[in-house]
Every structure is written in C-alpha cells, then in structure tokens.
Design an enzyme around this catalytic site. Structure first.
Site, PDB file in Angstrom:
ATOM      1  N   ARG A 106      49.304  38.901  38.636  1.00 49.31           N
ATOM      2  CA  ARG A 106      48.259  39.315  38.166  1.00 49.31           C
ATOM      3  C   ARG A 106      48.574  40.870  37.460  1.00 49.31           C
ATOM      4  NH1 ARG A 106      42.504  39.975  40.999  1.00 49.31           N
ATOM      5  NH2 ARG A 106      43.417  41.699  41.993  1.00 49.31           N
ATOM      6  N   THR A 110      44.919  44.846  33.632  1.00 47.40           N
ATOM      7  CA  THR A 110      44.152  44.419  33.040  1.00 47.40           C
ATOM      8  C   THR A 110      43.375  43.119  34.088  1.00 47.40           C
ATOM      9  OG1 THR A 110      45.460  42.509  32.393  1.00 47.40           O
ATOM     10  CG2 THR A 110      45.533  44.361  30.816  1.00 47.40           C
ATOM     11  N   ASP A 202      46.357  41.371  49.998  1.00 51.94           N
ATOM     12  CA  ASP A 202      47.243  40.502  49.155  1.00 51.94           C
ATOM     13  C   ASP A 202      47.933  39.298  49.861  1.00 51.94           C
ATOM     14  OD1 ASP A 202      49.573  39.386  47.740  1.00 51.94           O
ATOM     15  OD2 ASP A 202      49.147  41.100  46.358  1.00 51.94           O
ATOM     16  N   ASP A 205      51.793  38.997  49.701  1.00 57.85           N
ATOM     17  CA  ASP A 205      52.598  40.113  50.394  1.00 57.85           C
ATOM     18  C   ASP A 205      52.572  39.876  51.833  1.00 57.85           C
ATOM     19  OD1 ASP A 205      53.601  41.434  48.245  1.00 57.85           O
ATOM     20  OD2 ASP A 205      51.946  42.864  48.065  1.00 57.85           O
TER      21      ASP A 205
HETATM   22  C1  PRP Z   1      47.145  36.844  43.721  1.00 60.76           C
HETATM   23  C2  PRP Z   1      46.547  35.447  44.298  1.00 60.76           C
HETATM   24  C3  PRP Z   1      46.145  34.747  43.104  1.00 60.76           C
HETATM   25  C4  PRP Z   1      45.650  35.682  42.308  1.00 60.76           C
HETATM   26  C5  PRP Z   1      44.141  35.690  42.300  1.00 60.76           C
HETATM   27  O1  PRP Z   1      48.505  36.674  43.282  1.00 60.76           O
HETATM   28  O2  PRP Z   1      47.442  34.790  45.169  1.00 60.76           O
HETATM   29  O3  PRP Z   1      47.098  34.017  42.517  1.00 60.76           O
HETATM   30  O4  PRP Z   1      46.219  37.000  42.601  1.00 60.76           O
HETATM   31  O5  PRP Z   1      43.553  36.592  41.459  1.00 60.76           O
HETATM   32  P1  PRP Z   1      42.694  36.448  40.048  1.00 60.76           P
HETATM   33  O6  PRP Z   1      41.792  35.199  40.471  1.00 60.76           O
HETATM   34  O7  PRP Z   1      42.076  37.423  39.616  1.00 60.76           O
HETATM   35  O8  PRP Z   1      43.601  35.760  39.199  1.00 60.76           O
HETATM   36  P2  PRP Z   1      49.331  37.919  42.962  1.00 60.76           P
HETATM   37  O9  PRP Z   1      49.185  38.398  41.701  1.00 60.76           O
HETATM   38  O10 PRP Z   1      49.186  39.140  44.007  1.00 60.76           O
HETATM   39  O11 PRP Z   1      50.598  37.303  43.112  1.00 60.76           O
HETATM   40  P3  PRP Z   1      51.532  36.764  44.387  1.00 60.76           P
HETATM   41  O12 PRP Z   1      50.965  35.455  44.758  1.00 60.76           O
HETATM   42  O13 PRP Z   1      53.090  36.624  43.952  1.00 60.76           O
HETATM   43  O14 PRP Z   1      51.423  37.951  45.448  1.00 60.76           O
END
Ligand code: PRP
Length: 211
Positions: A106, A110, A202, A205
C-alpha cells in the site's frame, strides 16, 4: 457492528482470545505467529464449509461403503506479504491445493495498492479461489486482487481476512457482491493514516518480524 451482505463474521471463544493476543502490542513474534495460525485454522474451516462433494466407493476393514471426495480444485492466493500467514491453515485441510501469489503493497501517501508481482497456477477458471490477507483496511488491495483474479478467469472466489474495517468491507462488497467475505472481526474504523482502529498494527511486519 454493521451488517454487510455476504460477509460472515466468525465468532468463537478461541478467536476472541487469539484476537486479543494479536492486537496486544506487547505480543512478540512467536506469540503473534501462533495466534494468527490458530485464527486462520478456524477461518479456513468455516470458509470451506460449502465445498461440493462427490461420492466414491471405499472399503473399510469390514465392508465396502460409500465415501466422499472434494469435487473442486482449490487455489489459495495470499496477498503478499501478510497473506502468507494464512496459507498453512488451508493447506492443512487441502494438501493438494495450488498456491498463487499476488504481490501488493500500500502506497504510504495515497493508501492505494501498488502491485509488484503475480504468479497464478493454471485452472483458475474451474477452481475455488481462496484469496487471503489478514487485513482489510481501505479494501484497495482486496478489491484490485479480486478484479485481477476475475480477469484471469476466476468465477468462484472467497476472501478471508482476520480483521476488517467497515470502509474496506463497503468497498469490496459493493464492487464484488458475488464474493463471500469471511472475517474474524469488523473493527471500528480507519484512522487518518488508513490504519484499522483498534486493529493490530501492521500484520506483515509483526508476522515477519520486520517492524
Ligand atoms: C497491508 C495488508 C493488506 C493491505 C490492506 O499490507 O496486509 O495487504 O495492507 O490495506 P488496504 O485494504 O487499505 O489495501 P502492506 O501494504 O502493509 O504490505 P505487507 O503485507 O507486505 O506488510
């Protein structure tokens, strides 16, 4: 708690206990991994409830009788990275399930998903596709992933998440009313950084120890 069409919130004392463990910021990596895995097992069990069966003849040590086998192929698709934390629970039930990967992160400004990788097995058009990600926040990642899977031919998709924000559920159920969502919790809301409140931080993480 708001009601969303085609969203099932799985309630179970073990989920209540384990959600408290993963939400707790003092839980270490080991505790987080174990609790997420236990939650995933219950979510997987419920999400696999309505699988089609076909009869087959089997022999017990006593006599021939009718048995059953699953009458669909299953493909598990984790949204990387955090979705990987839910894969083992499904593979335990369906050891021959294929696994596809969708890489998405994400954008911090944005809050929209950026896709960086995809690798899907063949047969997606005839399989039950279980899309998994522990967090449904804005819903951007799940929405884009489902759209991508549909473009690749998937017609039978279920989405499994551990915690979901109402905003994300609104987006996914509105854009994909045909996709059942199975989750362990509908949280209160998103904050100004699009983090789920109260949430668990998160998931990626915390699961991978990269915080
Ligand atoms: C987090 C989570 C989802 C997403 C949810 O991933 O695991 O994939 O954000 O957010 P959204 O519904 O607003 O799209 P992240 O970007 O932290 O990546 P990661 O899984 O690599 O930690």
């Amino acid at each position: 708690m708001r009601n969303f069409k085609n969203v099932t919130v799985i309630e179970h004392p073990l989920i209540s206990r384990d959600l408290s463990i993963v939400r707790n910021k003092y839980t270490d990596t080991i505790g987080f991994r174990k609790a997420i895995s236990r939650i995933a097992t219950i979510l997987a069990y419920h999400s696999l409830k309505k699988l089609p069966l076909k009869k087959k003849s089997i022999e017990t040590p006593i006599k021939k009788t009718t048995g059953y086998e699953l009458d669909t192929e299953v493909i598990v698709v984790p949204i990387l990275r955090a979705g990987l934390s839910l894969v083992d629970a499904i593979i335990n039930y369906i050891p021959d399930a294929k696994i596809g990967h969708l890489g998405m992160y994400r954008d911090e400004k944005t809050h929209e998903p950026v896709d960086y990788y995809s690798n899907l097995p063949s047969g997606i058009d005839r399989s039950l596709v279980l899309l998994v990600d522990p967090m449904l926040a804005t819903g951007g990642s799940a929405d884009d992933s489902i759209t991508f899977l549909k473009k690749k031919g998937a017609g039978n998709i279920r989405f499994i998440s551990v915690i979901s924000a109402p905003e994300g559920l609104q987006r996914v159920t509105q854009n994909h009313p045909d996709v059942p969502v199975i989750t362990a919790s509908i949280d209160e809301k998103l904050n100004e950084n699009a983090f789920i409140v109260p949430g668990l931080g998160d998931a990626g993480d915390r699961f991978f120890g990269t915080q």
